[in-house]
Design an enzyme around this catalytic site. Sequence first.
Site, short mmCIF file in Angstrom:
data_model
loop_
_atom_site.label_atom_id
_atom_site.label_comp_id
_atom_site.label_asym_id
_atom_site.label_seq_id
_atom_site.Cartn_x
_atom_site.Cartn_y
_atom_site.Cartn_z
N ASP A 187 14.86 15.88 -17.35
CA ASP A 187 14.64 14.83 -18.35
C ASP A 187 15.89 14.74 -19.21
O ASP A 187 16.21 15.67 -19.97
CB ASP A 187 13.41 15.18 -19.19
CG ASP A 187 13.13 14.12 -20.25
OD1 ASP A 187 13.82 13.09 -20.28
OD2 ASP A 187 12.21 14.35 -21.07
N SER A 214 11.17 4.94 -22.19
CA SER A 214 11.27 5.30 -23.61
C SER A 214 12.73 5.23 -24.04
O SER A 214 13.23 4.18 -24.41
CB SER A 214 10.70 6.70 -23.83
OG SER A 214 10.82 7.07 -25.18
N HIS A 246 -23.53 18.48 17.23
CA HIS A 246 -22.69 19.60 16.80
C HIS A 246 -23.54 20.87 16.67
O HIS A 246 -24.34 21.00 15.74
CB HIS A 246 -22.03 19.25 15.46
CG HIS A 246 -20.91 20.17 15.08
ND1 HIS A 246 -20.14 19.96 13.95
CD2 HIS A 246 -20.43 21.30 15.65
CE1 HIS A 246 -19.24 20.93 13.85
NE2 HIS A 246 -19.41 21.75 14.87
N LYS A 268 -5.14 -15.73 34.80
CA LYS A 268 -6.08 -16.74 35.29
C LYS A 268 -6.28 -16.49 36.78
O LYS A 268 -5.37 -16.70 37.59
CB LYS A 268 -5.53 -18.14 35.04
CG LYS A 268 -6.59 -19.21 35.23
CD LYS A 268 -6.07 -20.58 34.85
CE LYS A 268 -7.22 -21.58 34.80
NZ LYS A 268 -8.03 -21.58 36.01
#
Length: 783
Positions: free
Chosen positions: A138, A175, A332, A492
């Site tokens: 910072d 800030s 299960h 086709k």
Amino acid sequence: MPAAPQEVVVDGRRLRLTNLEKVMYPETGTTKGEVIDYLTRIAPAMLPHLDGRPVTRIRWPDGTGEGSFFAKHLEAGAPSWVARRPIEHSTGAKDYPLVDGVPTLVYLAQVASIELHVPQWRFDADGARRNPDRLVLDLDPGPGIGLAECAEVARWARAILTDLGMEPLPVTSGSKGIHLYSPLDGSRTSDEISAFAKELARALEADHPDLVVSQMSKAARPGKVFLDWSQNNGKKTTIAPYSLRGRERPTVAAPRTWAELDDPDLRQLLVDEVLDRVAEGGDLLAALAPTDAGPLRSYIAKRTAAKTPEPVPHSPAGSAVPAGSRFVIQEHHARRLHYDLRLEHDGVLVSWAVPRGIPESPSTNHLAVMTEPHPMEYLEFSGDIPAGEYGAGSMSIWDSGTFELEKWRADEVIFTATGRGDGPLGTARLALIRTSGDGEKSQWLLHRMKANAPGPAATTPSSAPAPMLATSSNAALARHAATRWGPWVEFKWDGVRALGIWDGQRLKLRARSGADITARYPELTGGDPGFGAAPCVVDGEIVALDDRNRPSFSLLQHRMHLTKAGEIDRESARIPVQFLLFDVLEVDGTDAAPLPLSQRRELLEGVAEGTIDPIVVPPVASDVDDALATAQQLGLEGVVVKDPASTYRRGVRSEQWLKVKLTLMQEVVIGGIRPGKGGRTGEIGSLLMGIPTDGGLRYIGRVGSGFSEATLARLDAELSPLRTAENPFVDIGRAEASDALWVRPELVGEVEYAEATPSGTLRHARWRGLRPDKAPTDVRAEG
């Protein structure tokens, strides 16, 4: 007067929003509603950086012009669905919120949580703290300096971190300063990373004492950049990327490029600017997002790939393929027998454990407990999970198939599931209703509802619907359509259209005209075709294969007209046929026509999974040009390009199905005969062809080639009863009519030709065969 509260549903979560018009930023007039709008729109970029991290908030109940307070513990009135994890404090444990989706972001904004601060570590699936996955520095400017000086220090820090293989990413904090983030591999503790950051700060201070300070004392900060290393401490937090700040104006902790940091006019960014940047360039911090953030994180954390046969994906992100509608129910045998219900949703299988299985009637409800989402590969998983591993025991597929979704909310799911043909489920309309908890281990009721399938009423096999038809097109138009729709190309086939109606005991075949042709193809209808116990109606093409295994319409002519059992048996042994399926109209009494083609295809593959060899589901191609080239190579008619979203429209010729023929072919109605000459004296010389119009037949030419002796004999037998004195054509020339023998326009054939004149006459036409599967009203110009 304040607006009334609003009840809204966000991604399935119900929220009560109040005071949306309240101004949160007095200088700009930004309201709570606008704050919620920002968070909703920025969520795709923001959520990965919040995933799994406890959130400390700063709340401004009356807007940023008034007082604020820190909030760590989640307030008592928070919705039960807001995820939370406890963290011990000297005064006891506090439940911190976890932001796992847009609804939680909206809730936090509703209670005026403007700033969201998070640590550099995350919780794992069991609630334990992991090591930090990112380092943060910072850079905080002291009195007398600003962002330009912070950017200078950031560049110095970048040089050191890059040399260590830790390329940092900058964020203007919203800030005063700048944050630098570097991704970590999670192998070091918070204390170790904090110590490293402290030494880095001290090294920069030693190299640049005139601008950098690493001491906490505020007295040392004027004129310098305080490089705060302490936020790597496991108990400290940093403003989250993309979070708003509680300042006079709605600034944001915004990711930036290094080039931007060179700008002497660098400043903090506002909400609109950040939204525009992300919309244009995405998340600049994407490399920082944890690689295990995703819906499968819990699943992966509970399994070791080397020890279990279960599929264990490398990434927890889930499938990127658009969501489908498949399900699986697994039996299960773990510590005790239960059943696992899994529904495909958002790239994963959302899963519930159901101890007593699927209810057999609406009179009983069964408990279902939500488990972790499973990967898509689990749709086909069966096997023995070793002892000592999560879910140890034997697992097999009880049933699987597709479902049609009616509702999917966070607390209620309603769907109609259609199992495979031989499975025990059949078709069931089911509802899952959440009764307590949220996410994994939440409890639900599984209810079997009375059948109420949406869409038109299902037809019965005895009233099978007419087929959907394709519209003639060319390669360019079909290629353009495929680009818009998504690739879906079918060949086709050179055969006759047929509907297969399976009633659970016998397969019946009907031609497009509705004629029953079941007896003509005993290799398809003489025994069990393999569709399973559930009735179904399928759509496809019957083809005869030549000695090169290619469809041959001329060979099929020897089969399609037969009615005598002895002839059928003889020719079926000599010229076998296949039934090539491309669609399904009904499954177990439920109308599938309203479903999109992509879902019908999945249903088709399910019902045809165990069919006999002559019944085939051909593959779908994904490129028009490649499919046309393959059709040319194999001598096929052409291709049909389809919209994967198209519903099945019975008896309609739709522009969502486009047929592209390689050979020019035309269905025709026979309106007359020109007598033969020379070697054909006393026989058919040529046939006069037409296309139906409102007033009669429009003449399009004659065809005199392509006839075998057997074909001529068959045509004579078919046409003799249709002889008439009345000319059915509205525009035939005098020369063509001079010696014509007229027939009632009831017989349909097919020809291939070289070209058509501007008036529509076919040149160099060659006979292909009769089309007893089609009526004169079906014939139209193909060009």
